[in-house]
Design a protein around this motif. Sequence first.
Motif, PDB file in Angstrom:
ATOM      1  N   TYR A 241       0.844  -1.191   0.000  1.00  0.00           N
ATOM      2  CA  TYR A 241       0.000   0.000   0.000  1.00  0.00           C
ATOM      3  C   TYR A 241       0.886   1.252   0.000  1.00  0.00           C
ATOM      4  N   GLY A 242       0.641   2.115  -0.973  1.00  0.00           N
ATOM      5  CA  GLY A 242       1.409   3.348  -1.101  1.00  0.00           C
ATOM      6  C   GLY A 242       2.746   3.195  -1.794  1.00  0.00           C
ATOM      7  N   ALA A 243       3.072   1.997  -2.300  1.00  0.00           N
ATOM      8  CA  ALA A 243       4.363   1.790  -2.959  1.00  0.00           C
ATOM      9  C   ALA A 243       4.371   2.444  -4.338  1.00  0.00           C
ATOM     10  N   ASN A 244       5.560   2.781  -4.797  1.00  0.00           N
ATOM     11  CA  ASN A 244       5.748   3.328  -6.136  1.00  0.00           C
ATOM     12  C   ASN A 244       5.731   2.176  -7.131  1.00  0.00           C
ATOM     13  N   THR A 245       4.735   2.145  -7.994  1.00  0.00           N
ATOM     14  CA  THR A 245       4.573   1.022  -8.915  1.00  0.00           C
ATOM     15  C   THR A 245       5.772   0.865  -9.824  1.00  0.00           C
ATOM     16  N   LEU A 246       6.271   1.973 -10.368  1.00  0.00           N
ATOM     17  CA  LEU A 246       7.408   1.888 -11.284  1.00  0.00           C
ATOM     18  C   LEU A 246       8.660   1.392 -10.567  1.00  0.00           C
ATOM     19  N   GLN A 247       8.941   1.947  -9.398  1.00  0.00           N
ATOM     20  CA  GLN A 247      10.135   1.525  -8.666  1.00  0.00           C
ATOM     21  C   GLN A 247      10.027   0.070  -8.216  1.00  0.00           C
ATOM     22  N   ALA A 248       8.847  -0.327  -7.737  1.00  0.00           N
ATOM     23  CA  ALA A 248       8.672  -1.715  -7.312  1.00  0.00           C
ATOM     24  C   ALA A 248       8.807  -2.674  -8.490  1.00  0.00           C
ATOM     25  N   THR A 249       8.268  -2.297  -9.638  1.00  0.00           N
ATOM     26  CA  THR A 249       8.380  -3.150 -10.824  1.00  0.00           C
ATOM     27  C   THR A 249       9.832  -3.316 -11.243  1.00  0.00           C
ATOM     28  N   ARG A 250      10.566  -2.228 -11.246  1.00  0.00           N
ATOM     29  CA  ARG A 250      11.981  -2.314 -11.643  1.00  0.00           C
ATOM     30  C   ARG A 250      12.796  -3.113 -10.624  1.00  0.00           C
ATOM     31  N   ALA A 251      12.446  -3.005  -9.345  1.00  0.00           N
ATOM     32  CA  ALA A 251      13.144  -3.805  -8.332  1.00  0.00           C
ATOM     33  C   ALA A 251      12.859  -5.294  -8.533  1.00  0.00           C
ATOM     34  N   VAL A 252      11.607  -5.638  -8.852  1.00  0.00           N
ATOM     35  CA  VAL A 252      11.270  -7.039  -9.110  1.00  0.00           C
ATOM     36  C   VAL A 252      12.004  -7.534 -10.351  1.00  0.00           C
ATOM     37  N   GLU A 253      12.073  -6.726 -11.372  1.00  0.00           N
ATOM     38  CA  GLU A 253      12.767  -7.129 -12.598  1.00  0.00           C
ATOM     39  C   GLU A 253      14.261  -7.325 -12.346  1.00  0.00           C
ATOM     40  N   ALA A 254      14.829  -6.533 -11.437  1.00  0.00           N
ATOM     41  CA  ALA A 254      16.231  -6.761 -11.075  1.00  0.00           C
ATOM     42  C   ALA A 254      16.398  -8.095 -10.344  1.00  0.00           C
ATOM     43  N   THR A 255      15.451  -8.434  -9.472  1.00  0.00           N
ATOM     44  CA  THR A 255      15.502  -9.732  -8.793  1.00  0.00           C
ATOM     45  C   THR A 255      15.365 -10.878  -9.791  1.00  0.00           C
ATOM     46  N   ILE A 256      14.474 -10.727 -10.749  1.00  0.00           N
ATOM     47  CA  ILE A 256      14.286 -11.761 -11.776  1.00  0.00           C
ATOM     48  C   ILE A 256      15.558 -11.935 -12.600  1.00  0.00           C
ATOM     49  N   ALA A 257      16.213 -10.812 -12.895  1.00  0.00           N
ATOM     50  CA  ALA A 257      17.462 -10.901 -13.663  1.00  0.00           C
ATOM     51  C   ALA A 257      18.522 -11.695 -12.895  1.00  0.00           C
ATOM     52  N   ASP A 258      18.551 -11.563 -11.558  1.00  0.00           N
ATOM     53  CA  ASP A 258      19.492 -12.357 -10.761  1.00  0.00           C
ATOM     54  C   ASP A 258      19.133 -13.846 -10.770  1.00  0.00           C
ATOM     55  N   LEU A 259      17.827 -14.150 -10.782  1.00  0.00           N
ATOM     56  CA  LEU A 259      17.397 -15.539 -10.745  1.00  0.00           C
ATOM     57  C   LEU A 259      17.446 -16.227 -12.106  1.00  0.00           C
ATOM     58  N   ARG A 260      17.424 -15.463 -13.173  1.00  0.00           N
ATOM     59  CA  ARG A 260      17.285 -16.041 -14.508  1.00  0.00           C
ATOM     60  C   ARG A 260      18.375 -17.059 -14.851  1.00  0.00           C
ATOM     61  N   PRO A 261      19.672 -16.787 -14.612  1.00  0.00           N
ATOM     62  CA  PRO A 261      20.686 -17.794 -14.993  1.00  0.00           C
ATOM     63  C   PRO A 261      20.473 -19.141 -14.310  1.00  0.00           C
ATOM     64  N   GLY A 262      20.165 -19.149 -13.015  1.00  0.00           N
ATOM     65  CA  GLY A 262      19.946 -20.408 -12.324  1.00  0.00           C
ATOM     66  C   GLY A 262      18.715 -21.145 -12.818  1.00  0.00           C
ATOM     67  N   LEU A 263      17.653 -20.402 -13.150  1.00  0.00           N
ATOM     68  CA  LEU A 263      16.445 -21.038 -13.661  1.00  0.00           C
ATOM     69  C   LEU A 263      16.673 -21.624 -15.049  1.00  0.00           C
ATOM     70  N   GLU A 264      17.351 -20.876 -15.894  1.00  0.00           N
ATOM     71  CA  GLU A 264      17.607 -21.383 -17.247  1.00  0.00           C
ATOM     72  C   GLU A 264      18.525 -22.595 -17.220  1.00  0.00           C
ATOM     73  N   ALA A 265      19.443 -22.650 -16.244  1.00  0.00           N
ATOM     74  CA  ALA A 265      20.319 -23.819 -16.138  1.00  0.00           C
ATOM     75  C   ALA A 265      19.535 -25.080 -15.800  1.00  0.00           C
ATOM     76  N   GLN A 266      18.369 -24.933 -15.176  1.00  0.00           N
ATOM     77  CA  GLN A 266      17.527 -26.087 -14.838  1.00  0.00           C
ATOM     78  C   GLN A 266      16.453 -26.347 -15.893  1.00  0.00           C
ATOM     79  N   GLY A 267      16.540 -25.654 -17.024  1.00  0.00           N
ATOM     80  CA  GLY A 267      15.596 -25.891 -18.111  1.00  0.00           C
ATOM     81  C   GLY A 267      14.288 -25.155 -17.973  1.00  0.00           C
TER      82      GLY A 267
END
Length: 667
Positions: A286-312
Amino acid sequence: MVRLALRHPGMIVLGALLLLAFGVVTVGSARYDVFPEFVPPQATVQAEAPGLTPEQVEALVTRPLETTINGSNGVATVRSESIQGLSVITVIFAEGSDPFRARQVLAEALSEAAGRLPAGVSAPKLSPLTSSTMDLLKIGFVSDTLSPMALRDLVQWTVRPRLLATAGVARATVFGGELRRIEVLVRPDDLAARDIPLSDVQSAVQAAAAVRGGGFSETATQRILIEPTSGAVTPQSLSGAVLPAATGLPVRIGDVADVVEAPSPRFGDASVMGRPGVLVSLASQYGANTLQATRAVEATIADLRPGLEAQGVTLYPALHRPANFIDAALGGIRTDLLIGAALIGLILMAFLRDLRVAFIAFVSIPLSLLAALIVLDRMGQTINTMTLGGLAVALGVVIDDAIVGVENIVRRLRDAGPEMDRQSVIEAASVEVRAPVVYATSVLALTIAPILFLTGLQGSFFGPLAFAFLLATLASLAVAVTVTPALSLLFLRRVRLHEEPRYITRLKDAHARLLNPICARPRAVALGTLGVGVMSLLAFLAFGSELLPSFREGHYVLKITLPPELLRDPESLGGVLVRSMTTAVPLSQIATLRTVDARTSINHEAGQRRQVVTVHPTRADVSGFVRDAKARIAADVTLPPGVSLQFSGVAEGPLRKHHWQIAPVPL
C-alpha cells in the motif's frame, strides 16, 4: 509584489532558477502510478475450513467473523464470499482514516475471534493492505525438463521468497503446477483384518510428522544439542512409523496404507503462452511506487534467470505489467506537453517577433507546471495520468497571465520616450494589468473548484486533475506578478524593441471593423448569446454520459466451462468402506448418496446475502441505460419479499456527476 520584484530582479530570477532545479529533482524522484488512489484501502481476511460446504462456512465461520469485524474502528464496508472449505472476507476501511491503525485494530479483534471458531477451522489470516492499483506483475514459468511438481517446488520455495524480499512487494500468489503433498492411502481391508481403527492411523501419522525438540545435554566442556529426528518428513519415514495393534505385534503404517508423494487437489491451474506452467501474481504494498517496485522485481528476476535457465526453465517476466501502461500513458502526456509547449513557442515568436520577449512569456510554462508538481509531491500524491492530464489542460492557460503582462510592457516601452525611466514604465505597465489578471485567474479557479468537492469514485478520479489544474493556474499568477516583470527589466531595459509587425496591425484593424457594428447592437448580441446558451444546454442534456472512456488494455479474460462428462462421478463415494463394530461395509449400504444442485459460493455485504449481476451497457449513455433498466425491471420483475436492488459500480458515477454539475455553481 510587482514593485518588490522590480527592486530585486536578480533575487527573483535566482529563486526561479532554484524552483526549476528543485522541480526537475522532484520529477525524477516522485512516485508514479497509473491512476490516483480511487478506492479506500482494504485488506482481506481468509479462514480455511476443510470439508465444510459453502452453507456451513457461511454459518460457522463467515458470520462470526463478520460480527467481529463490523465492530472494529475504521471499518466502512465488509464483503465476504463463502465457498467450499474457505471464507474470504474483504474489509474496506473508512475514507480518510489511518489504514495502518485500522488494520492493527482489526488484527487484534481477529485474534480474539479465532478461539471462538469451530474445531478444524484454521485461525483467520489477515492480508497486507492493498490498494486499487495493487496489481504489480505477473510472471510465467514453463519447463520441458522439470515435472509440474518439480517446477512448482522450484517456484514456491526458491523464486517466491526472493520476490517477497523485494522492496515494494506485499504478496506473491502462485498458480498452476502440482503442489507436492504426502498422501496416506489407507487400505480398509488391511485395517479390518488387523482390527485397527482409522483414528489410530491418523494419530500415528500426526505423531510421525510432528517436530519435537530434544533439548540438550551438558558436558564438562560443551553443550550438546539433541535432535530426535532429521526433521524431514518423507513417505519412507511415515511408512515406517509404528501403529498400536490389538494383537500386540508391531504394525507399521506401510502395512495398512500406501504412503506416496502426490499432487494436491487442484482448485485452479495456469497456462503460460499456451503451455502448462506456473504463474506468479505479485501485488504491491500500500502506497508503494509502482514503477520503482516493478523495476526492483525485474532486477531480482534478472538475478534468478541464470539459475532457472540452467535447470531448463523458460521465464516470461512480463505477462501482465501495469508499469507498461504507466510508461505509455505518462510518455504520451509528456509528448503532448512538449508538442503544446513547442506550438506555444512558435505562436509567441510569430506574434511578438522578438526572442527575448517570447522567452519571458514562455518561461511561465515550466515554472508553473513544476511548481504544481512540487506541491503535489509534498502532499504525498502520485504523478499519474489524471494529474498530468490536469497539467496538459492547464498548458494553454498558464501562459495567458504572462502574455498579458509582457505584451502590455512591450507596448508601453514602445510608446515611452528615450528619456523615461524604463523601470518605472515596466512597473506601471505591470500594475496596469494586475487587476484584470488576478480577476481572470480567480474566476477560472472558482470555475474548476466544484470538482474538488466531488465524492466517491468520480471525486477520486477527477479531484487530482482539477487540483493539478488549479495549482498550475495559481502558480502562473504568481509567476506573472513576480518573474515576468523581473525578467522584463533585466532583458528589455537597454534594448530597442521592434515596431509592431504590419500584419498584426492589419489584424487589429480587421478586428475593429468587425467589433464596431457588434458593439452598436448590444441587445441583439445579448439575445443571440442567450439563444446559443439555451441550445448548448439542451444539447448537453441530450448527450450520453459515462464515468470513464473504454480502455484498450491489450489483454482479455477467457472463461472456460468444462462439460459434465469430464467431471468426477460423485457416486463413486459409495464404495468407500466404513468400519462398524465387527466389520467394514461400503458407505452406500448405510447412506443414500445423490447429486443435487447447491451454491458454490455465498456472498455477503453489510451482513446480508448479496447476489451480483454484472451488466455491460449497450450504449455509451450509462445514465440513460440505468434509468431504462430500472423501469423495465419494475414493470416485468416481481422481487421476493426482503429483496432489494442497488445499482453500483460505473452506474453510480454519472448519477453523482450530474448532481454535482448542477449543485455547486460558483458566484
